[in-house]
Scaffold this active site. Structure first.
Site, mmCIF file in Angstrom:
data_model
loop_
_atom_site.group_PDB
_atom_site.id
_atom_site.type_symbol
_atom_site.label_atom_id
_atom_site.label_comp_id
_atom_site.label_asym_id
_atom_site.label_seq_id
_atom_site.Cartn_x
_atom_site.Cartn_y
_atom_site.Cartn_z
ATOM 1 N N HIS A 221 0.868 -1.193 0.000
ATOM 2 C CA HIS A 221 0.000 0.000 0.000
ATOM 3 C C HIS A 221 0.902 1.240 0.000
ATOM 4 C CE1 HIS A 221 -3.416 2.498 0.623
ATOM 5 N NE2 HIS A 221 -3.631 2.327 1.915
ATOM 6 N N HIS A 260 -2.339 -2.322 -9.535
ATOM 7 C CA HIS A 260 -3.348 -1.676 -8.690
ATOM 8 C C HIS A 260 -4.592 -2.553 -8.695
ATOM 9 C CE1 HIS A 260 -5.990 1.362 -7.011
ATOM 10 N NE2 HIS A 260 -4.899 2.023 -6.678
ATOM 11 N N ASP A 311 2.509 5.700 -6.646
ATOM 12 C CA ASP A 311 3.740 5.640 -5.837
ATOM 13 C C ASP A 311 4.995 5.622 -6.690
ATOM 14 O OD1 ASP A 311 1.884 3.583 -3.640
ATOM 15 O OD2 ASP A 311 2.567 5.629 -3.256
HETATM 16 C C1 SDX Z 1 -1.555 2.204 -3.303
HETATM 17 O O1 SDX Z 1 -6.246 0.699 -3.274
HETATM 18 C C2 SDX Z 1 -5.801 1.890 -3.475
HETATM 19 O O2 SDX Z 1 -6.471 2.761 -3.971
HETATM 20 C C3 SDX Z 1 -4.349 2.105 -3.012
HETATM 21 C C4 SDX Z 1 -3.744 3.438 -3.438
HETATM 22 C C5 SDX Z 1 -4.396 4.594 -2.719
HETATM 23 O O3 SDX Z 1 -4.344 5.706 -3.242
HETATM 24 O O4 SDX Z 1 -4.868 4.377 -1.565
HETATM 25 O O5 SDX Z 1 -3.901 3.611 -4.829
HETATM 26 C C6 SDX Z 1 -2.257 3.502 -3.096
HETATM 27 O O6 SDX Z 1 -1.470 1.451 -2.367
HETATM 28 C C7 SDX Z 1 -1.051 1.854 -4.667
HETATM 29 C C8 SDX Z 1 -0.442 0.413 -4.711
HETATM 30 C C9 SDX Z 1 0.982 0.449 -4.167
HETATM 31 N N1 SDX Z 1 1.500 -0.925 -4.051
HETATM 32 C C10 SDX Z 1 2.500 -1.373 -4.859
HETATM 33 O O7 SDX Z 1 3.018 -0.729 -5.764
HETATM 34 C C11 SDX Z 1 2.959 -2.788 -4.516
HETATM 35 C C12 SDX Z 1 3.134 -3.613 -5.803
HETATM 36 N N2 SDX Z 1 1.789 -3.878 -6.339
HETATM 37 C C13 SDX Z 1 1.259 -5.205 -6.140
HETATM 38 O O8 SDX Z 1 1.530 -5.735 -4.868
HETATM 39 C C14 SDX Z 1 -0.214 -5.286 -6.560
HETATM 40 O O9 SDX Z 1 -0.318 -4.704 -7.800
HETATM 41 C C15 SDX Z 1 -1.289 -4.712 -5.654
HETATM 42 C C16 SDX Z 1 -1.224 -5.285 -4.292
HETATM 43 C C17 SDX Z 1 -1.191 -3.226 -5.599
HETATM 44 C C18 SDX Z 1 -2.638 -5.069 -6.261
HETATM 45 O O10 SDX Z 1 -2.649 -6.399 -6.423
HETATM 46 P P1 SDX Z 1 -4.000 -7.294 -6.549
HETATM 47 O O11 SDX Z 1 -5.113 -6.487 -7.109
HETATM 48 O O12 SDX Z 1 -4.233 -7.977 -5.251
HETATM 49 O O13 SDX Z 1 -3.592 -8.278 -7.653
HETATM 50 P P2 SDX Z 1 -2.571 -9.476 -7.473
HETATM 51 O O14 SDX Z 1 -1.503 -9.143 -6.465
HETATM 52 O O15 SDX Z 1 -3.358 -10.718 -7.276
HETATM 53 O O16 SDX Z 1 -1.844 -9.495 -8.922
HETATM 54 C C19 SDX Z 1 -2.486 -10.083 -10.056
HETATM 55 C C20 SDX Z 1 -1.336 -10.624 -10.915
HETATM 56 C C21 SDX Z 1 -0.417 -11.577 -10.135
HETATM 57 O O17 SDX Z 1 0.171 -12.457 -11.062
HETATM 58 P P3 SDX Z 1 -0.335 -14.015 -11.049
HETATM 59 O O18 SDX Z 1 -0.057 -14.547 -9.650
HETATM 60 O O19 SDX Z 1 -1.815 -13.957 -11.400
HETATM 61 O O20 SDX Z 1 0.524 -14.679 -12.116
HETATM 62 O O21 SDX Z 1 -0.484 -9.549 -11.343
HETATM 63 C C22 SDX Z 1 0.812 -9.710 -10.783
HETATM 64 C C23 SDX Z 1 0.676 -10.693 -9.621
HETATM 65 O O22 SDX Z 1 1.901 -11.383 -9.436
HETATM 66 N N3 SDX Z 1 1.243 -8.410 -10.264
HETATM 67 C C24 SDX Z 1 2.523 -8.034 -10.218
HETATM 68 C C25 SDX Z 1 2.495 -6.747 -9.667
HETATM 69 N N4 SDX Z 1 1.213 -6.396 -9.389
HETATM 70 C C26 SDX Z 1 0.449 -7.445 -9.754
HETATM 71 N N5 SDX Z 1 3.674 -8.651 -10.593
HETATM 72 C C27 SDX Z 1 4.814 -7.949 -10.405
HETATM 73 N N6 SDX Z 1 4.857 -6.699 -9.867
HETATM 74 C C28 SDX Z 1 3.731 -6.083 -9.494
HETATM 75 N N7 SDX Z 1 3.785 -4.865 -8.972
#
Ligand code: SDX
Length: 374
Positions: A221, A260, A311
């Site tokens: 997050h 996201h 971010d």
């Molecule tokens: C913020 O919710 C909000 O609005 C938050 C926010 C706000 O203003 O409050 O916008 C602020 O928190 C932005 C997010 C910051 N976090 C990051 O940058 C951390 C990296 N991002 C990931 O952890 C991920 O994208 C999440 C947690 C943000 C969202 O993930 P989801 O929706 O739970 O989806 P997921 O993790 O299940 O991913 C789906 C697929 C997966 O691959 P498979 O297992 O299906 O093969 O996409 C891949 C994930 O591995 N994936 C990524 C990735 N994000 C998703 N792979 C590599 N790097 C990434 N960043």
């Protein structure tokens, strides 16, 4: 009967809100109906803070009064300042923010009063004092004297002044203000939902915001903006970026600053923040991070079809502004206090205790065997 479990509440609508919405028809995050990028272009952060908290943009008189209250409340009590002086110097600034808000709750004379007017007064105190608490710790851990807030400076100018002893040029202040506007609110993200869940038991606003800060610290997050900078520092130079990011993806790493839950083809805040990242890089005459940024972004989109979130550009921008990396998420806090507070007030206005169900997968019924027979 197998329950249809939605882990992480994926795609589940749990309540209504009037605070913000990502409008697909204009592909933009909107606060109370106004597009965030439109607000960045025409307003300063205090106007947007007022909008998020009160539902309407202020006129000049309302803004003047809002600023007067915010500036009056910036000062910390002697006991809070003394507590901050005793915090371990190695504390993470997010833990300092969380603890400072808790102490504010101990001191606030209206902690027990959850009425809308008392809550709004408490919001203004938390909103005004948290930057002062963070800046005090910023100075103390560097062995420097604390700088008291100045009431003739804007919210953004004053934060720079309390951290660095001076206000940077207008372009840097504007970029900081824009980052605060973009960070202010984002509907039911995990820290906001945490605040609403705590509020749903009719607990107090200091507790709800303390919980939200703890949630925002996580690297999935708000903590991602710090992790973006750690990644860029590991990459070091643009010529290393292509190999580094491809290696990371080969190892199935989660790349911070990308992806996201809501935006699946790009966070609508990124273009605006990217534009101000470029402006700051130009003023600072340091384009290295921009080059790394572009190389990593291209690979993430080409290889994974995963786009940057807010971010990603914010991390290097705060670095170029001179902030320590572990202060990036605390800056997210001083902005998001506005969004969290709007949701806390909204939860109080139409509350229902938040209490989901779980699908039990434990042992079936069994009798207890006394200790001397076990
Ligand atoms: C913020 O919710 C909000 O609005 C938050 C926010 C706000 O203003 O409050 O916008 C602020 O928190 C932005 C997010 C910051 N976090 C990051 O940058 C951390 C990296 N991002 C990931 O952890 C991920 O994208 C999440 C947690 C943000 C969202 O993930 P989801 O929706 O739970 O989806 P997921 O993790 O299940 O991913 C789906 C697929 C997966 O691959 P498979 O297992 O299906 O093969 O996409 C891949 C994930 O591995 N994936 C990524 C990735 N994000 C998703 N792979 C590599 N790097 C990434 N960043």
């Amino acid at each position: 009967m197998t329950e249809d479990i939605k882990k992480g509440l994926l795609g589940i609508v749990v309540d209504e809100t009037e605070v913000s919405k990502v409008m697909p028809e204009i592909n933009s995050l909107t606060y109370r109906g106004y597009a965030a990028q439109d607000l960045c272009a025409k307003c300063k952060f205090e106007e947007v803070a007022y909008l998020i908290l009160n539902g309407e943009l202020p006129d000049s008189k309302q803004l003047k009064n809002f600023e007067k209250i915010e500036r009056k409340e910036r000062k910390l009590s002697k006991s809070l300042l003394d507590s901050i002086k005793n915090f371990p110097k190695k504390s993470h600034p997010m833990d300092v923010a969380r603890t400072a808000v808790s102490i504010m709750g101990l001191e606030d004379k209206e902690t027990k009063d959850n009425s809308p007017k008392a809550n709004m007064r408490k919001v203004m105190r938390i909103f005004a004092k948290t930057p002062t608490a963070l800046a005090a710790f910023y100075r103390l851990r560097k062995g420097k004297k604390i700088i008291s807030p100045k009431s003739n400076l804007s919210f953004s100018e004053n934060f720079f002044y309390m951290c660095f002893g001076k206000v940077p040029n207008k372009e840097i202040v504007k970029a900081f203000d824009v980052s605060l506007i973009l960070y202010a609110e984002h509907s039911f993200n995990v820290s906001t939902f945490t605040a609403r869940t705590i509020t749903s038991s009719l607990s107090d606003i200091h507790g709800a915001i303390t919980g939200a800060i703890a949630s925002l610290k996580g690297p999935l997050h708000g903590g991602a903006n710090e992790e973006v900078m750690h990644m860029m520092n590991k990459i070091k130079k643009p010529e290393n970026a292509l190999k580094w990011i491809n290696n990371a993806l080969d190892k199935k790493a989660v790349v911070m600053g990308f992806g996201h839950r809501v935006y699946k083809s790009g966070d609508s805040r990124v273009p605006t923040m990217r534009e101000y990242f470029a402006k700051v890089a130009k003023v600072k005459k340091d384009r290295k991070f921009e080059k790394i940024y572009d190389i990593v972004e291209k690979v993430m989109i080409d290889r994974k079809n995963i786009y940057p979130n807010v971010d990603y550009p914010t991390g290097p921008t705060y670095h170029l502004m001179g902030f320590d990396t572990d202060f990036f998420t605390p800056i997210f806090v001083i902005s998001r206090i506005t969004g969290w507070s709007a949701h806390i007030l909204e939860q109080h206005a139409a509350n229902k205790l938040i209490r989901p169900l779980a699908s039990y997968k434990g042992s079936s019924y069994r009798k207890v065997v006394p200790l001397n027979q076990r």
